[in-house]
Design an enzyme around this catalytic site. Sequence first.
Site, mmCIF file in Angstrom:
data_model
loop_
_atom_site.group_PDB
_atom_site.id
_atom_site.type_symbol
_atom_site.label_atom_id
_atom_site.label_comp_id
_atom_site.label_asym_id
_atom_site.label_seq_id
_atom_site.Cartn_x
_atom_site.Cartn_y
_atom_site.Cartn_z
ATOM 1 C CB ILE A 1 -0.974 0.048 1.211
ATOM 2 C CG1 ILE A 1 -0.219 0.100 2.546
ATOM 3 C CG2 ILE A 1 -1.968 -1.093 1.168
ATOM 4 C CD1 ILE A 1 -1.083 0.562 3.719
ATOM 5 C CG ASP A 2 3.970 1.643 2.840
ATOM 6 O OD1 ASP A 2 2.810 1.839 3.243
ATOM 7 O OD2 ASP A 2 4.886 1.233 3.575
ATOM 8 N NE ARG B 1 -13.490 18.754 18.955
ATOM 9 C CZ ARG B 1 -14.413 17.846 19.216
ATOM 10 N NH1 ARG B 1 -14.803 17.019 18.262
ATOM 11 N NH2 ARG B 1 -14.939 17.755 20.404
ATOM 12 N NE ARG C 1 -10.891 16.199 21.003
ATOM 13 C CZ ARG C 1 -12.090 15.750 21.340
ATOM 14 N NH1 ARG C 1 -12.577 14.661 20.765
ATOM 15 N NH2 ARG C 1 -12.814 16.389 22.237
ATOM 16 N NE ARG D 1 7.851 -0.207 8.265
ATOM 17 C CZ ARG D 1 7.719 -1.381 7.656
ATOM 18 N NH1 ARG D 1 8.264 -1.590 6.480
ATOM 19 N NH2 ARG D 1 7.025 -2.332 8.212
#
Length: 341
Positions: A126-127, A162, A265, A171
């Site tokens: 997926i990277d 927010r 958040r 990664r």
Amino acid sequence: MRIGVLTGGGDCPGLNGVIRGVVRKGVKEYGYEFVGFRDGWKGPLEGLTMPLNLETTRGILPKGGTILGSSRTNPFKIENGVERIKENLAKMGVDALVAIGGEDTLGVATKLDSLGVKVVGVPKTIDNDLNNTDYTFGFDTSVNIAMEAIDRLHTTAESHHRALVVEVMGRHAGWIALHAGIAGGATAILIPEVKFSVDKVAKWVESRFADGFAPIIVIAEGAIPQDGDMMVKDQTLDSFGHVKLSGIGEWLSQQIEEKTGKETRTVVLGHIQRGGSPTAFDRVLSTRFGVNAITAIHEGDFGKMVALHGTTIARVPLASATTELKLVRPELYAEAEVFFG
Ligand code: F6P
């Protein structure tokens, strides 16, 4: 001919499409038999198999994950690992392997090829960080999942005034963050390739609020602040030497709150990005990779990986995909930066 098939590393939508493509063409056009190796390199290492034929691969195209199972087993880190694989292949009468995986699984395939194992690789992650292919399957699905999450977060963030930080996978390479962030209209996109300034992020957050919108910051799990390091969960490494990443999104949220006074958040999308049904793009790409991988085997073109070059399925040396990662180029990041703030 008897062909072994395995899927290794993190799972990814589209793995079943490759398996189906390999088996369908292999059986119907070449009359091959197949052996499904379970759980990545652990399968040939320990002789763990499952039947792979037209029946067992029927109806699997839309299914996420992999019917073969996966693991991050590295035979080069196990005593006599390579010898055991070679012995098991010989015992089972397996003539060649189709290895479907990312940098680690295909890194093992590259080394095994140089040690005489007949193998063809299929790029999966997926990277999207494997070199010498324009895209890997699975990437499009995870980008769409992340984009949909960002779309949903816009409305709740705006209702509550927010800021929202969305941590996505990636990664060492920021492809998911970049594509999902552009598609989702993010206020900023932070990727491992470019260290980020917290002060700049805080300014972008303030300017988005000043324009009357709630900011969404998309951050890759491997992104690094200018004065810091990659954030890891603990000090443990997997058998390929990878750390577990965790915490950068939450850390950034706290920094934004401190610097802007705005409630912030964090949402960590995590494995949601890897699960479930593949998109049409990934179903087509994985199918094409599968049928072309078995053709490469049929032609005896071992030590190669099938790859997408433009709209053509090419064959490239395995090593060319695994020795270096494909990172986000500065000019692509610059296109996204136009929309920051
Ligand atoms: O390599 C794909 C990937 O999804 C990375 O983006 C992520 O860092 C890693 O796998 C997570 O691996 P695991 O599921 O083993 O924790």
